[in-house]
Design a protein around this motif. Structure first.
Motif, PDB file in Angstrom:
ATOM      1  N   GLY A  82       0.698  -1.194   0.068  1.00 39.57           N
ATOM      2  CA  GLY A  82       0.081   0.023  -0.043  1.00 39.57           C
ATOM      3  C   GLY A  82       0.819   1.270  -0.139  1.00 39.57           C
ATOM      4  O   GLY A  82       0.106   2.388  -0.391  1.00 39.57           O
ATOM      5  N   ALA A  96      -4.620   3.319  -4.666  1.00 36.68           N
ATOM      6  CA  ALA A  96      -5.466   4.184  -3.708  1.00 36.68           C
ATOM      7  C   ALA A  96      -6.335   3.512  -2.592  1.00 36.68           C
ATOM      8  O   ALA A  96      -6.012   3.575  -1.447  1.00 36.68           O
ATOM      9  CB  ALA A  96      -6.168   4.975  -4.365  1.00 36.68           C
ATOM     10  N   GLU A  97      -6.997   2.307  -3.182  1.00 37.06           N
ATOM     11  CA  GLU A  97      -7.530   1.481  -1.976  1.00 37.06           C
ATOM     12  C   GLU A  97      -6.770   0.668  -1.041  1.00 37.06           C
ATOM     13  O   GLU A  97      -6.862   0.483   0.184  1.00 37.06           O
ATOM     14  CB  GLU A  97      -8.459   0.454  -2.771  1.00 37.06           C
ATOM     15  CG  GLU A  97      -9.840   1.082  -3.451  1.00 37.06           C
ATOM     16  CD  GLU A  97     -10.789   1.629  -2.422  1.00 37.06           C
ATOM     17  OE1 GLU A  97     -10.948   1.481  -1.134  1.00 37.06           O
ATOM     18  OE2 GLU A  97     -11.068   2.914  -2.645  1.00 37.06           O
ATOM     19  N   ASP A  98      -5.614   0.240  -1.722  1.00 35.13           N
ATOM     20  CA  ASP A  98      -4.449  -0.684  -0.870  1.00 35.13           C
ATOM     21  C   ASP A  98      -4.135   0.422   0.058  1.00 35.13           C
ATOM     22  O   ASP A  98      -3.861   0.159   1.428  1.00 35.13           O
ATOM     23  CB  ASP A  98      -3.632  -1.017  -1.719  1.00 35.13           C
ATOM     24  CG  ASP A  98      -3.900  -2.229  -2.602  1.00 35.13           C
ATOM     25  OD1 ASP A  98      -4.832  -3.015  -2.299  1.00 35.13           O
ATOM     26  OD2 ASP A  98      -3.401  -2.541  -3.530  1.00 35.13           O
ATOM     27  N   ASN A  99      -3.784   1.729  -0.049  1.00 37.83           N
ATOM     28  CA  ASN A  99      -3.006   2.684   0.616  1.00 37.83           C
ATOM     29  C   ASN A  99      -3.984   3.065   1.637  1.00 37.83           C
ATOM     30  O   ASN A  99      -3.598   3.094   2.912  1.00 37.83           O
ATOM     31  CB  ASN A  99      -2.655   3.899  -0.066  1.00 37.83           C
ATOM     32  CG  ASN A  99      -2.071   5.046   0.802  1.00 37.83           C
ATOM     33  OD1 ASN A  99      -2.605   5.705   1.368  1.00 37.83           O
ATOM     34  ND2 ASN A  99      -0.711   4.835   0.819  1.00 37.83           N
ATOM     35  N   LYS A 100      -5.401   3.284   1.386  1.00 41.17           N
ATOM     36  CA  LYS A 100      -6.383   3.534   2.402  1.00 41.17           C
ATOM     37  C   LYS A 100      -6.415   2.275   3.518  1.00 41.17           C
ATOM     38  O   LYS A 100      -6.415   2.415   4.547  1.00 41.17           O
ATOM     39  CB  LYS A 100      -7.779   3.594   1.714  1.00 41.17           C
ATOM     40  CG  LYS A 100      -8.810   4.769   2.522  1.00 41.17           C
ATOM     41  CD  LYS A 100      -9.725   4.855   1.451  1.00 41.17           C
ATOM     42  CE  LYS A 100     -11.090   5.041   2.034  1.00 41.17           C
ATOM     43  NZ  LYS A 100     -12.289   5.035   1.154  1.00 41.17           N
ATOM     44  N   ALA A 101      -6.430   1.001   2.915  1.00 41.47           N
ATOM     45  CA  ALA A 101      -6.625  -0.147   3.926  1.00 41.47           C
ATOM     46  C   ALA A 101      -5.386  -0.250   4.629  1.00 41.47           C
ATOM     47  O   ALA A 101      -5.534  -0.544   5.774  1.00 41.47           O
ATOM     48  CB  ALA A 101      -6.890  -1.408   2.784  1.00 41.47           C
ATOM     49  N   TRP A 154      -3.657   2.258   6.101  1.00 44.55           N
ATOM     50  CA  TRP A 154      -3.579   3.125   7.032  1.00 44.55           C
ATOM     51  C   TRP A 154      -4.676   2.810   8.031  1.00 44.55           C
ATOM     52  O   TRP A 154      -4.693   2.852   9.449  1.00 44.55           O
ATOM     53  CB  TRP A 154      -3.657   4.664   6.741  1.00 44.55           C
ATOM     54  CG  TRP A 154      -2.235   5.187   5.998  1.00 44.55           C
ATOM     55  CD1 TRP A 154      -2.349   5.363   4.785  1.00 44.55           C
ATOM     56  CD2 TRP A 154      -1.295   5.236   6.646  1.00 44.55           C
ATOM     57  NE1 TRP A 154      -0.984   5.944   4.346  1.00 44.55           N
ATOM     58  CE2 TRP A 154      -0.346   5.672   5.556  1.00 44.55           C
ATOM     59  CE3 TRP A 154      -0.907   5.478   8.194  1.00 44.55           C
ATOM     60  CZ2 TRP A 154       1.053   5.927   6.108  1.00 44.55           C
ATOM     61  CZ3 TRP A 154       0.470   5.371   8.433  1.00 44.55           C
ATOM     62  CH2 TRP A 154       1.371   5.978   7.333  1.00 44.55           C
ATOM     63  N   ALA A 155      -6.117   2.624   7.480  1.00 45.96           N
ATOM     64  CA  ALA A 155      -7.236   2.372   8.212  1.00 45.96           C
ATOM     65  C   ALA A 155      -7.659   0.960   8.968  1.00 45.96           C
ATOM     66  O   ALA A 155      -8.004   0.845   9.883  1.00 45.96           O
ATOM     67  CB  ALA A 155      -8.420   2.730   7.286  1.00 45.96           C
ATOM     68  N   GLU A 156      -6.796   0.007   8.187  1.00 44.54           N
ATOM     69  CA  GLU A 156      -7.167  -1.516   8.813  1.00 44.54           C
ATOM     70  C   GLU A 156      -5.842  -1.924   9.181  1.00 44.54           C
ATOM     71  O   GLU A 156      -5.766  -2.353  10.307  1.00 44.54           O
ATOM     72  CB  GLU A 156      -7.823  -2.292   7.696  1.00 44.54           C
ATOM     73  CG  GLU A 156      -9.179  -1.607   7.512  1.00 44.54           C
ATOM     74  CD  GLU A 156      -9.659  -2.213   6.017  1.00 44.54           C
ATOM     75  OE1 GLU A 156      -9.508  -3.222   5.761  1.00 44.54           O
ATOM     76  OE2 GLU A 156     -10.612  -1.433   5.509  1.00 44.54           O
ATOM     77  N   LYS A 160      -1.612   9.926   9.732  1.00 45.14           N
ATOM     78  CA  LYS A 160      -2.887   9.027   9.536  1.00 45.14           C
ATOM     79  C   LYS A 160      -2.899   8.034  10.568  1.00 45.14           C
ATOM     80  O   LYS A 160      -4.052   7.484  10.946  1.00 45.14           O
ATOM     81  CB  LYS A 160      -2.651   8.300   8.065  1.00 45.14           C
ATOM     82  CG  LYS A 160      -3.237   9.172   6.943  1.00 45.14           C
ATOM     83  CD  LYS A 160      -2.671   8.710   5.618  1.00 45.14           C
ATOM     84  CE  LYS A 160      -3.055   9.485   4.656  1.00 45.14           C
ATOM     85  NZ  LYS A 160      -2.391   9.266   3.252  1.00 45.14           N
TER      86      LYS A 160
END
Ligand SMILES: N[C@@H](CCC(=O)N[C@@H](CS)C(=O)NCC(=O)O)C(=O)O
Length: 223
Positions: free
Chosen positions: A111, A123-128, A130-132, A180
């Motif tokens: 990510g 973008a989705e991998d990066n979000k996941a 940080w968030a998950e 983040k």
């Protein structure tokens, strides 16, 4: 007699930081070569038998090349006596932390934006990530902090702990920029991070006062 040690890596923290941390905190003498600084020819090394998996880092122990960062850390721990030794509980925890750090590394590889890899369609991998991914890793690690509330082993200075610290540090540098994921939500893990960060040998590593020289510590993971 202690074996001779030579570490070969690039000009970035990434997988160099954990090994330099383990070597320095283990009190070991070692030679360091940085291929991007031109200390040696990486292409020629790759073409030889000196890079068993065509990748760096490589740690030479009495001239024999050891690849895979985790394996190098285990070997350093055995030589320095910082792998938990005869204390099976400490040995197990130190080993677990090395493997867990590799799992965090996999999430970063998936990510993170790096010096050499743009975000692109991730973008989705990066979000996941940080968030998950990071909060999940940190929450599990938080539960494993025991000794004194700021260590994982009875000594607090195992190779597993320095290995883990090195990736927490690199994520913290990213988080500092992007705001983040913060260790503040994980007080025991933060106490561990702060304890290791405050050690004189850690400060020397971060200031580039090691055999790797001052140019090693470019930040590989950006956001
Ligand atoms: N599983 C290996 C991964 C090593 C790795 O990905 N090395 C990268 C740099 S961090 C590399 O050598 N890249 C340069 C190349 O492949 O030529 C380890 O744990 O050491």
């Amino acid at each position: 007699m202690a074996p001779t040690l030579k570490l070969v890596y690039f000009d970035v923290m990434a997988r160099g930081l954990p090994l330099v941390m383990c070597l320095e905190h283990g009190g070991l003498e070692y030679e360091a070569k940085n291929v991007l600084r031109g200390d040696l020819d990486w292409a020629a090394m790759k073409a030889s038998d000196d890079a068993p998996f065509d990748q760096l880092p490589v740690l030479f122990v009495d001239g024999k090349p050891i690849a895979q960062t985790a394996a190098c850390a285990h070997v350093i721990g055995k030589i320095a006596g910082t792998d938990g030794g005869d204390d099976i509980a400490d040995y197990a925890v130190s080993s677990m932390l090395i493997s867990e750090t590799e799992d965090i590394y996999k999430d970063l590889a998936k990510g993170a934006v790096t010096q050499f890899k743009e975000l692109g369609d991730r973008a989705e991998d990066n979000k996941a990530m940080w968030a998950e991914a990071f909060p999940k890793h940190y929450a599990m690690l938080e539960k494993l902090v025991v000794a004194g509330g700021d260590a994982f082993t009875s000594t607090g200075v195992s190779v597993g702990e320095f290995y883990l610290w090195s990736i927490l540090h690199q994520v913290s540098l990213m988080a500092g920029e992007a705001g983040k994921t913060s260790l503040d939500a994980f007080p025991k893990l933060k106490a561990f991070y702060d304890r290791v960060a405050s050690m004189e040998k850690t400060k020397a590593v971060l200031e580039g006062k090691t055999a790797m020289g001052p140019s090693l510590w470019g930040q590989y993971f950006i956001e």
